[in-house]
Design an enzyme around this catalytic site. Structure first.
Site, PDB file in Angstrom:
ATOM      1  N   GLU A 104       0.829  -1.215   0.000  1.00  0.00           N
ATOM      2  CA  GLU A 104       0.000   0.000   0.000  1.00  0.00           C
ATOM      3  C   GLU A 104       0.860   1.260   0.000  1.00  0.00           C
ATOM      4  O   GLU A 104       0.634   2.186   0.796  1.00  0.00           O
ATOM      5  CB  GLU A 104      -0.958  -0.016   1.199  1.00  0.00           C
ATOM      6  CG  GLU A 104      -1.918  -1.183   1.153  1.00  0.00           C
ATOM      7  CD  GLU A 104      -2.971  -1.181   2.255  1.00  0.00           C
ATOM      8  OE1 GLU A 104      -2.925  -0.324   3.150  1.00  0.00           O
ATOM      9  OE2 GLU A 104      -3.864  -2.052   2.209  1.00  0.00           O
TER      10      GLU A 104
ATOM     11  N   GLU B  79      -4.125  -9.085   0.442  1.00  0.00           N
ATOM     12  CA  GLU B  79      -4.715  -8.802   1.752  1.00  0.00           C
ATOM     13  C   GLU B  79      -6.231  -8.852   1.605  1.00  0.00           C
ATOM     14  O   GLU B  79      -6.791  -8.168   0.737  1.00  0.00           O
ATOM     15  CB  GLU B  79      -4.252  -7.425   2.221  1.00  0.00           C
ATOM     16  CG  GLU B  79      -4.136  -7.310   3.722  1.00  0.00           C
ATOM     17  CD  GLU B  79      -3.391  -6.048   4.144  1.00  0.00           C
ATOM     18  OE1 GLU B  79      -2.232  -5.853   3.740  1.00  0.00           O
ATOM     19  OE2 GLU B  79      -3.977  -5.268   4.896  1.00  0.00           O
TER      20      GLU B  79
HETATM   21  C1  GAL Z   1      -4.195  -2.695   5.592  1.00  0.00           C
HETATM   22  C2  GAL Z   1      -2.677  -2.616   5.765  1.00  0.00           C
HETATM   23  C3  GAL Z   1      -2.240  -3.514   6.903  1.00  0.00           C
HETATM   24  C4  GAL Z   1      -3.083  -3.260   8.111  1.00  0.00           C
HETATM   25  C5  GAL Z   1      -4.523  -3.509   7.784  1.00  0.00           C
HETATM   26  C6  GAL Z   1      -5.412  -3.331   9.009  1.00  0.00           C
HETATM   27  O1  GAL Z   1      -4.664  -1.669   4.786  1.00  0.00           O
HETATM   28  O2  GAL Z   1      -2.028  -3.015   4.604  1.00  0.00           O
HETATM   29  O3  GAL Z   1      -0.901  -3.261   7.198  1.00  0.00           O
HETATM   30  O4  GAL Z   1      -2.880  -1.959   8.498  1.00  0.00           O
HETATM   31  O5  GAL Z   1      -4.898  -2.603   6.773  1.00  0.00           O
HETATM   32  O6  GAL Z   1      -6.754  -3.418   8.662  1.00  0.00           O
END
Ligand code: GAL
Length: 933
Positions: free
Chosen positions: A524, A617
């Protein structure tokens, strides 16, 4: 690698001569011997030619710089942090953060940068050490400084984990005292007989901005806390005498979005070699033309010559099979023809060789394949004398990335059922412990997880060793930010100077692990927003990776970049964070200035039909183990709000598993979208285990709510939802919630069942509440109208019409006893091995009391210690080192460690007022317990 099967050419280091050799598979009868015997058989080798000595024990530690220290030891510019808040909303846009101004005093950076020279490709860009000896006058680096009053510590060490927790501000970095300076000192006896050898200090990870002095001389250092690095002590060693090492670390505040840990938190090694030796991570083993019948194994070896004159060396490699525990199984199975090469003074040279192996035992993920591994033993000899021997563990496997179907390993399609993992080990903090990491992986494996994403940094090397042995696939990730930072003092400060060194060191260290299938260069990153400029940087990082390893694709995890933006085209595989399911794609988020995106798998597929797409993710679903809040949402995925899955007074989230972060989705919704888009290679769930820091949605807490498993290692209900979906052949049924609700008699109390079956019938006190079936794209059975009455709730599930699995919940009586269950009743008495002992509060009849919160006191007798305690409650701010702790929803954890070299029975007693106490015995033995692969 964007199109299938494209490969990349590897160049040797510029200026380094390359020799080639081709070997033959040798018959077992011709084989020399196992590794030890390899050298014993050589009359010219008197001692092991390379020593790698554990250098973990017996350090002295002190926080802060010496009083009145006049010399600035600041590495470089840093952002002044006045605002105590340390939480950055996870999906906030990374920006060019407040400009940092050069400090008034001189900084030490110019002396540290040369340490990374071996990882800078262009010789013209390598750094020259300035004259002088920075910090040489500082009291703590002096040989004769008396550090006997400093506490003794063994590494790996995390100075912050003991607390105390900080109760003000936000919990982004875990509320623990990570920030500040820490010093480590240790004596180092180097015998006169070592004169002429090269002596290195190898650090697997130190948080952060490490600087090393030996005998008062500044040797070098490494800023990024997640990298593994080496400093060459040789020029400063006094042979035949005691030497004094001093290491200074400096952890800036606001340097991370999660708990970074603090200190030398991974293992440290002293490595001694002959002056002509294999370079750090200098052997690269790759495999090609892999089939059950044969495989070509390429072994490229880089040799460093530390001498002031040229040397001619002979390089030979032999390959041995390893068993499941990682031991050689006897005879060499293949051998590369020896080759001679000249290595110029203070230079390096690369030798390339290959061998065709018949009937290789392939590495592949269970349950259908086995993670078989090999070791290549490379010897370097000069004038017939072996001067170095170097082991490289590897596996033989064919990984194929297919845009239509995803990933296959040795011809088997393997959907990624992965999780993201941060590096902390819960109550043990960042201090690496192999058993704790192994336990994390064992529980994930039980759930059916087959892949890990090392979010968002290089892991401890042992995590990859475990992944190799257990057959996990790994998306190995380097950075959470590039030039644009996310927190004022994160990696963006050093990215311009260090990204090449950190990235090359990362790939060189990890490229022989068969578990690693993908290199992630970022998560990100703010460069998603900078169009062509960001894409150009991504291409540069991708090129660095491919120079170090042409065999694996690159990826970066994108929560914002869209198909028509430049960044997605810059790397080999498309990695989406949450975008596949859509982000804030609900009417209530209309008009928000945060990221909003409809589901984008199809749009990416349309734009990139020849590129593999995966979800780097997913989910970020939230829950607190054992907490059930009412009313229960009728949806399958909803954000957390007060009265809707959340309670901001308790700071807990309901474990009905129906809620996620605003930009996330529950597992059910992710399963749906993956099933509807079978071209997607799979997912990495955020997260496998809860982790310290980033306690969204309640930032007064200490740890996350997103884990499928809580911080103590107790399974949340979500575990069984994943297990049912990821292990469809394992008969499972899991009822939620618990059934002890004296205050809910007569109230609607929904019952959900996670099962790998397709139907289920629910019974309350023997009465059927109906048979339900899962329809397409449904992953749970729901009886949302059940009215609570005490007694027994039972589900009988079916698959294809046949009875499949059952589960039961009984109403518990008042707390009466404590039951202790060690995860292993036998541990190795090595001062490191651990037994994780679960304490369950039960009623008189042994039924767990689901909301028990009794305060439990621990006592231990025998040759061991209580390493830490926890209960998995994200809001609990009691020190992890406390020997008493209240239970959280009926469970508590005590972690027991045996003393080094002391066998015997360790007895752990747990007591709570008014309850019958419980005991467990753990045997500490001289031998490691057998390691299940
Ligand atoms: C994502 C990020 C992760 C963590 C997660 C929590 O956007 O890449 O590192 O922060 O959110 O929801």
């Amino acid at each position: 690698m964007r199109a299938r099967g494209k490969s990349f050419a590897l160049g040797p280091l510029p200026g380094a001569p390359v020799m080639r050799t081709r070997g033959l598979a040798i018959r077992a009868t011709m084989a020399a011997a196992a590794i030890g015997a390899l050298f014993a058989a050589d009359p010219h080798t008197k001692a092991a030619p390379r020593e790698r000595i554990s250098f973990d024990d017996g350090w002295r530690f002190q926080k802060g710089d010496p009083a009145g220290n006049a010399v600035s030891l600041l590495y470089d510019v840093r952002t002044e942090v006045t605002e105590p808040r340390d939480i950055a909303p996870a999906d906030a846009q990374a920006k060019e953060l407040a400009a940092v101004t050069a400090p008034a005093q001189p900084v030490i950076k110019a002396w540290i940068l040369p340490t990374g020279n071996a990882f800078i490709r262009d010789p013209a860009r390598r750094y020259v050490r300035p004259k002088g000896n920075w910090g040489g006058d500082v009291a703590y680096v002096q040989r004769n400084f008396d550090d006997r009053m400093w506490p003794r510590v063994d590494l790996p060490h995390d100075w912050a984990i003991a607390g105390p927790f900080v109760t003000t501000g936000a919990g982004g970095m875990g509320r623990l005292p990570t920030a500040g300076v820490g010093w480590y000192r240790k004596k180092l006896g180097i015998p006169a007989a070592d004169a002429g050898k090269s002596i290195f200090l190898d650090v697997d990870g130190a948080m952060a901005y490490a600087m090393v002095w030996l005998n008062g001389q500044l040797v070098g250092g490494w800023p990024y806390g997640y990298s593994s690095w080496r400093v060459d002590l040789t020029p400063y060693v006094v042979f035949g005498d005691e030497n004094q090492l001093a290491i200074r670390l400096d952890n800036p505040p606001a340097s991370s979005r999660w708990y970074p840990g603090a200190g030398i938190y991974r293992h440290v090694w002293l490595t001694k070699t002959g002056p002509v030796h294999v370079a750090p991570w200098g052997a690269q083993v790759t495999t090609r033309e892999v089939s059950a019948a044969s495989a070509t194994v390429d072994v490229d070896v880089t040799i460093d010559n530390d001498l002031g004159y040229g040397a001619t060396v002979r390089i030979a490699s032999q390959i041995f099979a390893l068993d499941a525990a990682g031991r050689t199984t006897g005879a060499a199975v293949a051998s590369l023809d020896p080759v001679e090469t000249a290595v110029a003074a203070r230079s390096c040279a690369m030798v390339k060789g290959s061998v065709v192996m018949a009937n290789p035992r392939l590495w592949g993920p269970p349950p259908h394949q086995q993670p078989n591994c090999y070791v290549a033993v490379t010897t370097v000899s000069q004038d017939g004398l072996v001067t170095d021997a170097y082991e490289t563990r590897f596996g033989i496997r064919a990984v194929r990335f297919d845009p239509d179907t995803g990933i296959s390993i040795n011809g088997e399609h393997v959907p990624l059922r992965g999780v993201c993992q941060h590096h902390d080990l819960g109550a043990l903090g960042a201090a690496f412990n192999r058993r704790a990491a192994q336990r994390q992986l064992e529980l994930l494996r039980d759930m059916g997880c087959n892949a890990l994403r090392t979010s968002h940094n290089p892991p401890a090397p042992e995590v990859l060793e475990l992944a190799d042995k257990m057959g996990f696939l790994v998306m190995d990730e380097a950075f959470d930010c590039w030039v644009r930072g996310k927190t004022p003092n994160d990696f963006h400060l050093i990215f311009p100077d260090w990204h090449e060194q950190d990235l090359r060191a990362f790939v060189r260290r990890d490229r022989n692990h068969p578990s690693v299938i993908l290199w992630s260069v970022g998560n990100e990153v703010g460069e998603q927003y900078t169009g062509e400029e960001g894409a150009a940087l991504a291409r540069r990082l991708g090129a660095i990776v491919h120079q170090e390893d042409p065999t694996r694709p690159t990826i970066c995890a994108m929560n914002y970049a869209k198909p028509d933006m430049p960044l997605p085209a810059a790397l080999d595989v498309i990695g989406l964070n949450y975008q596949g399911e859509g982000i804030r794609d609900r009417p209530e988020f209309a008009g928000t200035d945060r990221i909003r995106t409809p589901p984008l798998y199809d749009a990416f597929r349309k734009k990139f039909p020849h590129t593999v797409i995966l979800s780097a993710e997913t989910a970020s679903a939230f829950s607190s183990r054992g907490v059930y809040l009412f009313p229960v949402s009728k949806e399958i995925s909803a954000p957390v709000r007060d009265g809707q899955g959340g309670d901001s007074r308790l700071c807990q989230v309901s474990a009905y598993e129906l809620h996620a972060v605003d930009y996330g989705s529950t597992p059910d919704r992710v399963f749906q979208s993956l099933e509807r888009h079978p071209f997607v290679a799979g997912e990495f769930v955020w997260t496998g285990w809860d982790y310290l820091g980033e306690p969204t949605p309640y930032d007064t807490a200490r740890s996350s709510y997103s884990g499928i498993i809580d911080l103590a290692g107790f399974r949340k209900d979500r575990f069984y939802l994943y297990q049912a979906h990821w292990r469809p052949d394992l008969p499972t049924a899991h009822i939620l919630p618990h059934w002890t609700w004296p205050e809910r008699v007569g109230k609607v109390t929904p019952v959900h069942v996670f099962t790998s079956g397709d139907e289920g019938e629910l019974f309350l006190n023997g009465r059927s509440l109906g048979r339900r079936e899962k329809r397409p794209y449904e992953y749970r059975l729901r009886w949302d109208e059940v009215v609570y009455e005490p007694g027994t709730l039972k589900v009988v599930t079916y698959k294809n019409g046949r009875e499949w699995a059952t589960d039961e919940r009984k109403t518990a009586g008042p707390p009466a006893k404590l039951t202790l269950t060690p995860d292993r009743a036998e541990i190795c008495a090595d001062g490191r091995d651990l037994s994780f002992v679960t304490v369950t509060v039960t009623d008189e009849g042994g039924c767990p009391v689901p909301r028990a919160d009794n305060r439990i006191h621990f006592a231990l007798e025998g040759p061991g210690d209580i390493a830490a305690t926890d209960n998995g409650d994200p809001t609990c701010l009691e020190s992890f080192h406390a020997h008493d702790r209240r239970a959280f929803n009926g469970l508590c954890l005590v972690i027991v460690r045996g003393w080094a070299g002391k066998s015997g029975s360790i007895s752990i007693v747990a007591r709570a007022e008014g309850l019958m106490s419980g005991t467990a015995i753990v045997q500490a033995t001289p031998n490691p317990p057998s390691e299940a692969p």
